[in-house]
Design an enzyme around this catalytic site. Structure first.
Site, PDB file in Angstrom:
ATOM      1  N   LYS A  75      -1.324   2.217 -25.017  1.00  0.00           N
ATOM      2  CA  LYS A  75      -1.547   2.204 -26.312  1.00  0.00           C
ATOM      3  C   LYS A  75      -0.466   2.160 -27.071  1.00  0.00           C
ATOM      4  O   LYS A  75       0.616   1.656 -27.198  1.00  0.00           O
ATOM      5  CB  LYS A  75      -2.751   3.016 -26.803  1.00  0.00           C
ATOM      6  CG  LYS A  75      -4.046   2.809 -25.790  1.00  0.00           C
ATOM      7  CD  LYS A  75      -5.068   3.736 -26.097  1.00  0.00           C
ATOM      8  CE  LYS A  75      -6.436   3.401 -25.270  1.00  0.00           C
ATOM      9  NZ  LYS A  75      -7.453   4.261 -25.223  1.00  0.00           N
ATOM     10  N   ARG A  88      -0.587  -1.592 -18.740  1.00  0.00           N
ATOM     11  CA  ARG A  88      -2.080  -1.068 -18.679  1.00  0.00           C
ATOM     12  C   ARG A  88      -2.261  -0.018 -17.647  1.00  0.00           C
ATOM     13  O   ARG A  88      -1.957  -0.335 -16.634  1.00  0.00           O
ATOM     14  CB  ARG A  88      -2.997  -2.099 -18.670  1.00  0.00           C
ATOM     15  CG  ARG A  88      -4.526  -1.962 -18.758  1.00  0.00           C
ATOM     16  CD  ARG A  88      -5.201  -3.073 -18.803  1.00  0.00           C
ATOM     17  NE  ARG A  88      -4.882  -3.651 -20.307  1.00  0.00           N
ATOM     18  CZ  ARG A  88      -5.342  -2.993 -21.554  1.00  0.00           C
ATOM     19  NH1 ARG A  88      -6.371  -2.069 -21.367  1.00  0.00           N
ATOM     20  NH2 ARG A  88      -5.155  -3.617 -22.761  1.00  0.00           N
ATOM     21  N   TYR A 111       0.805  -1.267  -0.192  1.00  0.00           N
ATOM     22  CA  TYR A 111      -0.091  -0.013   0.044  1.00  0.00           C
ATOM     23  C   TYR A 111       0.868   1.250   0.016  1.00  0.00           C
ATOM     24  O   TYR A 111       1.755   1.364   0.715  1.00  0.00           O
ATOM     25  CB  TYR A 111      -1.022   0.020   1.291  1.00  0.00           C
ATOM     26  CG  TYR A 111      -2.204  -0.175   0.847  1.00  0.00           C
ATOM     27  CD1 TYR A 111      -2.964   0.778   0.018  1.00  0.00           C
ATOM     28  CD2 TYR A 111      -2.954  -1.485   1.159  1.00  0.00           C
ATOM     29  CE1 TYR A 111      -4.269   0.534  -0.227  1.00  0.00           C
ATOM     30  CE2 TYR A 111      -4.338  -1.488   0.756  1.00  0.00           C
ATOM     31  CZ  TYR A 111      -4.917  -0.530  -0.024  1.00  0.00           C
ATOM     32  OH  TYR A 111      -6.174  -0.706  -0.573  1.00  0.00           O
ATOM     33  N   GLU A 134      -0.356   4.697  -0.549  1.00  0.00           N
ATOM     34  CA  GLU A 134      -1.280   5.991  -0.793  1.00  0.00           C
ATOM     35  C   GLU A 134      -0.386   7.252  -0.382  1.00  0.00           C
ATOM     36  O   GLU A 134       0.421   7.226   0.635  1.00  0.00           O
ATOM     37  CB  GLU A 134      -2.664   6.037   0.011  1.00  0.00           C
ATOM     38  CG  GLU A 134      -3.595   4.896  -0.581  1.00  0.00           C
ATOM     39  CD  GLU A 134      -4.881   5.161   0.377  1.00  0.00           C
ATOM     40  OE1 GLU A 134      -4.778   5.864   1.467  1.00  0.00           O
ATOM     41  OE2 GLU A 134      -5.728   4.072   0.034  1.00  0.00           O
ATOM     42  N   THR A 172      -3.142   7.127 -21.651  1.00  0.00           N
ATOM     43  CA  THR A 172      -2.848   5.694 -21.171  1.00  0.00           C
ATOM     44  C   THR A 172      -1.558   5.542 -21.335  1.00  0.00           C
ATOM     45  O   THR A 172      -0.827   6.163 -22.058  1.00  0.00           O
ATOM     46  CB  THR A 172      -3.829   4.825 -21.942  1.00  0.00           C
ATOM     47  OG1 THR A 172      -3.395   4.908 -23.247  1.00  0.00           O
ATOM     48  CG2 THR A 172      -5.353   4.995 -21.921  1.00  0.00           C
ATOM     49  N   ASP A 214      -6.098  14.764 -24.123  1.00  0.00           N
ATOM     50  CA  ASP A 214      -6.248  13.431 -23.691  1.00  0.00           C
ATOM     51  C   ASP A 214      -5.483  12.713 -25.003  1.00  0.00           C
ATOM     52  O   ASP A 214      -5.979  12.463 -25.904  1.00  0.00           O
ATOM     53  CB  ASP A 214      -7.628  12.927 -23.577  1.00  0.00           C
ATOM     54  CG  ASP A 214      -7.527  11.605 -23.172  1.00  0.00           C
ATOM     55  OD1 ASP A 214      -6.631  10.649 -23.262  1.00  0.00           O
ATOM     56  OD2 ASP A 214      -8.761  11.086 -23.043  1.00  0.00           O
TER      57      ASP A 214
HETATM   58  C1  PLP Z   1      -8.472   4.535 -24.593  1.00  0.00           C
HETATM   59  C2  PLP Z   1      -8.967   5.944 -24.099  1.00  0.00           C
HETATM   60  C3  PLP Z   1      -9.209   6.305 -22.691  1.00  0.00           C
HETATM   61  C4  PLP Z   1      -9.523   5.243 -21.632  1.00  0.00           C
HETATM   62  O1  PLP Z   1      -8.388   4.552 -21.303  1.00  0.00           O
HETATM   63  P1  PLP Z   1      -8.696   3.306 -20.341  1.00  0.00           P
HETATM   64  O2  PLP Z   1      -7.225   2.851 -19.657  1.00  0.00           O
HETATM   65  O3  PLP Z   1      -9.282   2.356 -21.052  1.00  0.00           O
HETATM   66  O4  PLP Z   1      -9.461   3.703 -19.287  1.00  0.00           O
HETATM   67  C5  PLP Z   1      -9.428   7.330 -22.423  1.00  0.00           C
HETATM   68  N1  PLP Z   1      -9.431   8.398 -23.308  1.00  0.00           N
HETATM   69  C6  PLP Z   1      -9.005   8.234 -24.727  1.00  0.00           C
HETATM   70  C7  PLP Z   1      -9.133   9.182 -25.733  1.00  0.00           C
HETATM   71  C8  PLP Z   1      -8.962   6.857 -25.145  1.00  0.00           C
HETATM   72  O5  PLP Z   1      -8.529   6.666 -26.354  1.00  0.00           O
END
Ligand code: PLP
Length: 478
Positions: free
Chosen positions: A273, A279, A64, A66, A270, A241
């Protein structure tokens, strides 16, 4: 039989797991076999390195932690501090950011951290201050009521879902849609491109607290300098994002106006990707928002995942190496080759092409819905996902589009020649598939007809395409 360290590591791990629950060991082995066999064109997926994967399977998971580096609510976090600080350091260097928060468990969580940081920064709210210093369980009903009253009705302007925006940018099925009064900007119906004048107009009318840029299905670059100017013109906080394209930013394919980090107040992503890490999620920002961002746990996050932060540190170290820039450039070259190959064979692409890692095919020209096309391609060994196109007449479930992306196949080593061959295989499937009918003979949006011999032949050719590019060649499970 191979005796390299990776094979030994994964084989030993599976042996240890097999002794407890053999079905889990079998499923892990089967997953590797399946991934090795599939021509994976899912734009949001990738293959993390053995070092990244191995960094997650250890006793950091037991801890843990936090709080933040050096300021924990638990004792004995010195080793977690080491990996969290390393991951943040690599992220700051890689992206040129002043501050990096590497705790978010996913992209959605990174966005929630960012939204709350912006709210705390921009909205005068004693109730929120109280919520931040208390455990959420200690808040009374009256505290929650005050929080909603003080924060309520804040406005967010983001990209519409059918133009490629994301659910977490203020849409109903996600909590962001309940936190914010949302309006969205779309794309020009003629070109499929973002019309910045229209975004500016929407911003002037709506006066959002937050302007969000970023997408999961828009095949073009976004000019973040212009978006920042729009945000500044109405006093909005500009958030990007970059979940999908972080690898292209890291690899310096997106620079200048197209690099979000120097232009946005806050950037979320993320890590799994195009960035090719574990992840998880991450937030980058300047010094002004850093303190608020660091309150992500416990404000909206549970305890951090130290084993995943260790893997983030490994993957970000990999992304700082020169060969990652080469990888990022090959992602884009491959996407372009795939788009060109499809166009040459008569496909219709949203925006007419791509300049990032993804391509959106409008399959209505083949007389199919996205769902029919996705299944027919899957029958033929080609893994894609259906996706709405702008103003999609078939809605978000059946859709009229197929989204494909190249980060995963590029990691395997496939190049532009293989992308052209992939376009040929997809074209064959899409032209040979026809829409089916329901039991009453009415047209169906789900049923389709594809000669099994065609699916089998394409499947074999897809497998042949992968043969020279083994996935995880250093890992032999024996
Ligand atoms: C994939 C994605 C997310 C979410 O990611 P997770 O790890 O699945 O929660 C958020 N914003 C955009 C633009 C994405 O393509």
């Amino acid at each position: 039989m191979s005796h390299n360290v990776e094979s030994t590591a994964f084989r030993s791990a599976l042996e240890v797991i097999r002794a407890v629950e053999p079905r889990v060991a079998d499923a892990i082995g089967a997953e590797l076999a399946d991934q090795r066999e599939s021509l994976k064109l899912i734009a949001s997926e990738n293959y993390a390195s053995p070092a990244t994967l191995l960094a997650m399977g250890n006793w950091f998971s037991d801890k843990y932690a936090e709080g933040t580096v050096g300021r924990r609510f638990y004792a004995g976090c010195q080793n977690v501090d080491t990996v969290e600080a390393l991951a943040a350091e690599h992220a700051k260097e890689l992206f040129g950011a002043a501050h990096a928060y590497v705790q978010p468990h996913s992209g959605i969580d990174a966005n929630l951290v960012a939204f709350w940081a912006i709210l705390a920064d921009r909205v005068e709210s004693p109730a929120l201050k109280k919520a931040q210093v208390r455990q959420v369980n200690d808040l009374t009903e009256a505290d929650w009521f005050a929080l909603r009253r003080e924060l309520g009705n804040q406005r967010m302007l983001g990209m519409s879902l059918d133009a490629g925006g994301h659910l977490t940018h203020g849409f109903r099925p996600n909590i962001s849609g309940k936190m914010f009064d949302q309006r969205s900007y779309g794309t020009d119906p003629a070109t499929g491109l973002i019309d910045y004048d229209r975004v500016a107009e929407a911003a002037r009318e709506f006066k959002p607290l937050i302007l969000v840029a970023g997408y999961s299905a828009y095949p073009r670059k976004v000019n973040f300098r212009v978006m920042r100017e729009i945000a500044d013109s109405v006093g909005a906080t500009f958030m990007v994002d970059m979940a999908h394209f972080a690898g292209l930013v890291a690899g310096k394919v997106f620079t200048g106006d197209f690099d979000p980090v120097p232009h946005a107040h806050i950037v979320t992503t993320t890590t799994h990707k195009s960035l090719r890490g574990p992840r998880g999620g991450m937030v980058l920002c300047g010094p002004e928002l850093a303190d608020q961002v660091d309150r992500g746990c416990p404000m909206v996050l549970g305890g951090p995942l130290p084993h995943v932060m260790a893997a983030k540190a490994v993957a970000l170290a990999e992304a700082r190496r020169p060969d990652f820039a080469d990888y990022a450039q090959r992602i884009v070259d491959n996407a372009r080759a795939l788009a060109d190959g499809l166009l040459r064979r008569g496909a219709t692409l949203v925006t007419g092409g791509t300049d990032n890692h993804l391509v959106l095919i409008d399959v209505s020209g083949y007389g199919l819905t996205g769902r029919q096309a996705e299944q027919a391609l899957l029958d033929s060994g080609i893994v894609t996902n259906r996706n709405a196109v702008p103003q999609d007449p078939n809605g978000a479930w059946y859709t009229s589009g197929i989204r494909i992306g190249t980060p995963a196949l590029t990691t395997r080593g496939l190049g532009t020649a293989e992308m052209d061959a992939t376009a040929e295989l997809m074209h064959t499937v899409l032209t040979q598939t026809s829409a089916g009918t329901g039991p009453d003979g009415a047209p169906s949006k789900a049923k389709y007809v594809l000669d099994p011999a065609t699916a089998e032949s394409v499947g074999k050719q897809a497998a042949d395409l992968l043969t020279p590019f083994p996935l995880y060649p250093e890992v032999e499970l024996g």
